[in-house]
Design an enzyme around this catalytic site. Structure first.
Site, PDB file in Angstrom:
ATOM      1  N   TYR A 116      -5.780  11.635   3.932  1.00 25.37           N
ATOM      2  CA  TYR A 116      -4.480  11.794   3.574  1.00 25.37           C
ATOM      3  C   TYR A 116      -4.282  12.512   2.082  1.00 25.37           C
ATOM      4  CZ  TYR A 116      -3.545   8.803   7.438  1.00 25.37           C
ATOM      5  OH  TYR A 116      -3.745   8.121   8.465  1.00 25.37           O
ATOM      6  N   ARG A 133      -8.213  -5.283  12.590  1.00 25.60           N
ATOM      7  CA  ARG A 133      -7.883  -5.150  14.347  1.00 25.60           C
ATOM      8  C   ARG A 133      -7.789  -6.712  14.562  1.00 25.60           C
ATOM      9  NH1 ARG A 133     -11.752  -0.531  15.829  1.00 25.60           N
ATOM     10  NH2 ARG A 133     -12.582  -1.318  14.010  1.00 25.60           N
ATOM     11  N   GLN A 155       0.730  -1.289   0.010  1.00 26.74           N
ATOM     12  CA  GLN A 155       0.006   0.054   0.197  1.00 26.74           C
ATOM     13  C   GLN A 155       0.778   1.294  -0.088  1.00 26.74           C
ATOM     14  OE1 GLN A 155      -2.062   1.610   3.182  1.00 26.74           O
ATOM     15  NE2 GLN A 155      -4.081   1.345   2.278  1.00 26.74           N
TER      16      GLN A 155
HETATM   17  C1  LIG Z   1      -3.410   0.189  13.988  1.00 28.07           C
HETATM   18  C2  LIG Z   1      -4.057   0.425  12.728  1.00 28.07           C
HETATM   19  C3  LIG Z   1      -3.406   1.095  11.788  1.00 28.07           C
HETATM   20  C4  LIG Z   1      -3.711   1.213  10.458  1.00 28.07           C
HETATM   21  N1  LIG Z   1      -3.495   1.773   9.474  1.00 28.07           N
HETATM   22  C5  LIG Z   1      -3.808   1.783   8.149  1.00 28.07           C
HETATM   23  C6  LIG Z   1      -2.982   2.056   7.004  1.00 28.07           C
HETATM   24  O1  LIG Z   1      -1.698   2.101   7.058  1.00 28.07           O
HETATM   25  N2  LIG Z   1      -3.706   2.123   5.869  1.00 28.07           N
HETATM   26  C7  LIG Z   1      -4.959   1.863   6.093  1.00 28.07           C
HETATM   27  O2  LIG Z   1      -5.411   2.153   4.922  1.00 28.07           O
HETATM   28  N3  LIG Z   1      -5.809   1.644   6.949  1.00 28.07           N
HETATM   29  C8  LIG Z   1      -5.279   1.566   7.953  1.00 28.07           C
HETATM   30  N4  LIG Z   1      -6.041   1.458   9.146  1.00 28.07           N
HETATM   31  C9  LIG Z   1      -7.338   1.006   8.921  1.00 28.07           C
HETATM   32  C10 LIG Z   1      -7.822  -0.558   8.824  1.00 28.07           C
HETATM   33  O3  LIG Z   1      -7.276  -1.034   7.373  1.00 28.07           O
HETATM   34  C11 LIG Z   1      -9.020  -0.879   8.782  1.00 28.07           C
HETATM   35  O4  LIG Z   1      -9.818  -0.253   7.701  1.00 28.07           O
HETATM   36  C12 LIG Z   1      -9.770  -0.331   9.909  1.00 28.07           C
HETATM   37  O5  LIG Z   1      -9.117  -0.755  11.233  1.00 28.07           O
HETATM   38  C13 LIG Z   1     -11.363  -0.976  10.102  1.00 28.07           C
HETATM   39  O6  LIG Z   1     -11.051  -2.378  10.099  1.00 28.07           O
HETATM   40  P1  LIG Z   1     -11.091  -3.457  11.257  1.00 28.07           P
HETATM   41  O7  LIG Z   1     -12.684  -3.121  12.081  1.00 28.07           O
HETATM   42  O8  LIG Z   1     -11.102  -5.009  10.956  1.00 28.07           O
HETATM   43  O9  LIG Z   1      -9.846  -2.966  12.361  1.00 28.07           O
HETATM   44  C14 LIG Z   1      -5.425   0.982  10.329  1.00 28.07           C
HETATM   45  C15 LIG Z   1      -6.104   0.492  11.476  1.00 28.07           C
HETATM   46  C16 LIG Z   1      -5.423   0.387  12.646  1.00 28.07           C
HETATM   47  C17 LIG Z   1      -6.325  -0.279  13.715  1.00 28.07           C
END
Ligand SMILES: Cc1cc2nc3c(=O)[nH]c(=O)nc-3n(C[C@H](O)[C@H](O)[C@H](O)COP(=O)(O)O)c2cc1C
Ligand SMILES: Cc1cc2nc3c(=O)[nH]c(=O)nc-3n(C[C@H](O)[C@H](O)[C@H](O)COP(=O)(O)OP(=O)(O)OC[C@H]3O[C@@H](n4cnc5c(N)ncnc54)[C@H](O)[C@@H]3O)c2cc1C
Length: 767
Positions: A574, A717, A493
């Site tokens: 971003y 997560r 990414q």
């Molecule tokens: C610690 C952390 C870091 C994240 N960093 C990114 C990232 O670098 N790029 C991105 O597109 N989304 C990032 N996200 C968003 C996740 O990819 C995801 O879209 C979001 O956490 C919702 O999914 P979940 O409910 O399964 O956690 C991040 C989320 C978390 C929790």
């Protein structure tokens, strides 16, 4: 207490009965505007739980009601000339007229005063003479509407038109009949409620309704037109309405969703449809009315409880139940309102999507109801996923998915997650273990965190980068490990933080500027992320050229590392996202204004990256499908256009995220909360999508995939605490063909055996 119930529907009558049962000394009178035996509607359906509740409350009326129930088990979905039948659904139905008769008899027997043809006026001073006035006067409640502010009434008039009819045709199954006509789709919901009678609700969009000319037809003409349209299902039986002779009823209606902030004002208490409504497609209005009545009677008769405390408890408990049901009902309503989104589906998937529309029924629920049918769906899914090569009956999440020449082994992906642990952008041993372990864990596709195309593009000093040879060497080590030790594919990414850059590590404070050593940031416009963040420099054309070329250089380095796929991060506020969202883009040049302009630069970057990335390798783009803003922000409707625009530039997958594009967002969280956006982008734009956001059970993944709401599911997560989420799911679902590192095979089979034993023991306990 001296109580008046306005309206002799299920709510008013059952409340009167429930009060008398608890204390025969109550003086209760029910006032109903229609004569006895005359009512709108035909049959109503109940669940087993409602039967349990009414049996516990009044075994006498429950016995008569349950004796007369009509039971049926199957749902037939007629669509594009096919009938899809699934079983195990277990419905119970009764005629509304008969239900009311039973309740009237029981009320009389208990000494309730019943007054028919008694139209009640909220302004009538008579009501002041009662201790309580129960406004059980239905969806169009005059008593509620006389005090809209006191009750905090919220009415949502839904888009579709429907008419509630009856017929002597006896349907053996709950029947959904969808007809594709020259004027658009029109469909019927039909079910038997007596040995010789069925409910037949006809529904269509307002546009179709007008094109048919229903707006200009008399009731009889409408009915004749519906008979003709659904002749194939009616076998010569007539359709009938019983609305014409009722006070205050119309033939075609728009469903009105009612919500009230408060259910009490003075001595008036709202009950049943007067307080809340649930769309007829989930058939729970009568259940809610009866359960409201039981609860209200309970609290009013509880010794030592003040009237105020009683009413507070009544609303607190019932409104929670109502909220849950209204949420499911909203999903179901919207499914029918956006029906055309799904009419390109094959009949089996269409039926699956229909059955799971409210999100109350999932893949595993369907397996419990009708294993054979669900397995037909699974076989269909696998066949489609493999161009007809596989006959496997297995969970959809384990089916392969191909983008260009890259095939992922299953549909689970590790969503990109910033680890804030790099130094000078170089991934280190932490990253090596982190990504390596998640690839060993069984997911088909592993995304890297947002990897930044220059030092200034980083969110924090800990972000990984791709701008020099050290980065290439370190990432290559990770990619090589993934390829050598797992079947996972790995996607890089790439992103630029824009105005959200130069901030602390994630766990030190999200989006908080550094205490020292900040670098200047740039964005579409000079709109700071928050008052605490830097005012970004609006990008000049020279900046745009520079950043585009940095993205292209990073793509070339990604190729050198051996990555299988590239994702452009154009979400979450971003740099590229700041161009797309009107909340951040205030430009007056060709990169600002309408969506086409706002997309111009992100598309330019994407196209340049695509040109540098081999044509046999896929690319995706992450978007924020909504800004979660009440006005002026990106909407899910825009998201379809955004997805389509990137697809035209060669995006093979739209990674549908949401929000984080402005600081005051108002997201609505819940299970799988962003999946509806993926559903919309996929099925309106006919694009491949990945859903993300609080997807955490294998059952969620399978339901989303089988219903065609996404092609891949991303979990972020859940993978932080369980890199082996996919292998665990395989053990849970007893799926043997998942790739497991040979070193771990013993653990996987042991887990599968233990989980199977536990499931069998739990099933034995249930029996
Ligand atoms: C610690 C952390 C870091 C994240 N960093 C990114 C990232 O670098 N790029 C991105 O597109 N989304 C990032 N996200 C968003 C996740 O990819 C995801 O879209 C979001 O956490 C919702 O999914 P979940 O409910 O399964 O956690 C991040 C989320 C978390 C929790
Ligand atoms: C098309 C359709 C299909 C449905 N299908 C189902 C289903 O399958 N299962 C299910 O559980 N529910 C179904 N419902 C919902 C169900 O009909 C209601 O939720 C339920 O009837 C609510 O009961 P109630 O007593 O609150 O209101 P109502 O049943 O509407 O009763 C209100 C009563 O008050 C009377 N009244 C109104 N104003 C006055 C006045 N000023 N003076 C005197 N009397 C007055 C009315 O005549 C009426 O008899 C459906 C609804 C629709 C529209």
């Amino acid at each position: 207490m001296k109580i008046a119930c306005i309206g002799g529907g299920p709510a008013g009558l059952y409340f009167a009965i429930s009060m008398k049962l608890r204390d025969a000394a109550h003086e209760i009178e029910v006032f109903e505007r229609n004569p006895p035996g005359v009512t709108f509607g035909w049959g109503v359906v109940f669940s087993d739980l409602t039967v349990e509740n009414i049996t516990a409350n009044d075994p006498v009326s429950a016995e008569t009601i349950t004796k007369e129930f009509v039971h049926w088990d199957e749902i037939d979905v007629h669509f594009k000339g096919e009938t899809i039948t699934s079983g195990g659904h277990g419905f119970i139905g009764i005629g509304r007229k008969r239900l009311l008769q039973v309740l009237q008899d029981r009320a009389r027997e208990l000494g309730v005063g019943l007054h028919f043809e008694a139209e009640c006026d909220p302004g009538d001073p008579t009501w002041r003479g009662y201790d309580l006035v129960i406004a059980s006067d239905g969806i169009n409640s005059r008593f509620r509407d006389a005090l809209p502010d006191a009750f905090g009434v919220d009415v949502d008039v839904r888009r579709n038109k429907f008419v509630w009819l009856g017929t002597s045709k006896v349907f053996d199954a709950f029947t959904f009949a969808f007809e594709d006509t020259e004027h658009g789709w029109i469909w019927a919901h039909a079910y038997r409620f007596a040995p010789d009678c069925s409910t037949f609700i006809v529904e269509c969009s307002e546009e179709t309704w007008v094109r048919f000319g229903f707006d200009k037809m008399s009731q009889d003409e409408s009915i004749a037109a519906c008979e003709k349209l659904f002749a194939n299902y009616l076998d010569g039986h007539r359709l009938q309405s019983n609305a014409s002779h009722l006070v205050g009823s119309a033939a075609w209606l728009n469903f009105r969703r009612i919500k009230c902030e408060r259910w009490t004002s003075g001595n008036v208490i709202l009950l049943g449809d007067a307080a809340h409504t649930a769309h007829f497609s989930i058939g729970s209005g009568t259940k809610l009315a009866l359960e409201d009545a039981i609860k209200l009677a309970d609290v009013l008769n509880r010794k030592g409880l003040s009237l105020e405390a009683a009413l507070n408890e009544y609303q607190a408990e019932r409104s929670l139940e109502v909220l849950k049901l209204q949420n499911s009902a909203r999903n179901s309503t919207e499914w029918f309102e956006t029906l055309e989104r799904y009419t390109h589906f094959e009949p089996l998937q269409f039926a699956y999507s229909l059955l799971t529309r409210s999100q109350r029924i999932s893949h595993e629920n369907l397996r419990l109801r009708d294993r054979e049918w669900l397995e037909t769906v699974e076989r269909w899914f696998w066949k489609r996923a493999t161009d007809g090569k596989s006959n496997k009956t297995a969970p959809p999440m384990f089916a392969p998915f191909k983008m260009r020449e890259m095939e992922v082994q299953n549909r689970v992906t590790v969503s990109p997650m910033a680890m804030y642990s790099a130094v000078d952008g170089v991934p280190n041993d932490f990253h090596f273990v982190h990504y390596g372990e998640r690839a060993l864990g069984g997911a088909g596709l592993v995304f890297t965190e947002m990897t930044c195309v220059s030092p200034e593009a980083r969110i924090s000093p800990g972000c990984t980068g791709m701008w020099n040879a050290d980065h290439v060497a370190a990432w290559k080590r990770i990619v090589d490990f993934v390829h050598a030790n797992s079947t996972a594919k790995i996607c890089l990414q790439l992103g630029h933080s824009g105005g959200k850059g130069s901030t602390k590590l994630g766990w030190e404070g999200n989006d908080v500027p550094l205490d020292e050593g900040n670098w200047p940031v740039m964005s579409a416009s000079d709109v700071p992320w928050s008052p605490a963040n830097q005012v970004p420099k609006p990008m000049t054309r020279a900046d745009m050229d520079l950043v585009r070329d940095q993205f292209v250089a990073a793509v070339r380095m990604g190729l050198e590392c051996g990555f299988d796929m590239i994702e452009l991060h154009a979400a979450h506020g971003y740099l590229l996202s700041s161009f797309i969202t009107p909340l951040q883009n205030r430009r007056s040049d060709e990169y600002g204004g309408g969506l086409e302009n706002r997309l111009r630069y992100p598309l330019e970057v994407f196209a340049a990256m695509r040109a540098a990335w081999p044509s046999d390798k896929p690319m995706s783009v992450r978007i924020s499908a909504t800004d979660w803003a009440s006005e002026n922000g990106t909407t899910p409707e825009d998201a379809v256009l955004i997805g389509e625009a990137f697809a035209r530039e060669g995006a093979d997958l739209i990674d549908v995220s949401a929000g984080q594009t402005w600081a005051d967002q108002q997201p609505v969280y819940g299970r799988m909360f962003q999946t509806p956006f993926s559903d919309r982008v996929r099925n309106e734009g006919r694009l491949a999508t990945m859903a993300v956001g609080n997807i955490y059970e294998p059952d969620h993944a399978n339901s989303i995939l089988a219903a065609g709401r996404a092609d891949l599911v991303a979990l972020a997560r859940p993978h932080l605490v369980d890199p082996f989420w996919t292998l665990r799911a395989a053990a849970q679902l007893d799926y043997r063909d998942v790739h497991c590192p040979p070193q771990y095979l013993n653990g996987l089979s042991q887990l599968a055996r233990n989980l199977k034993r536990e499931a069998e023991a739990a099933a034995a306990l249930r029996v």
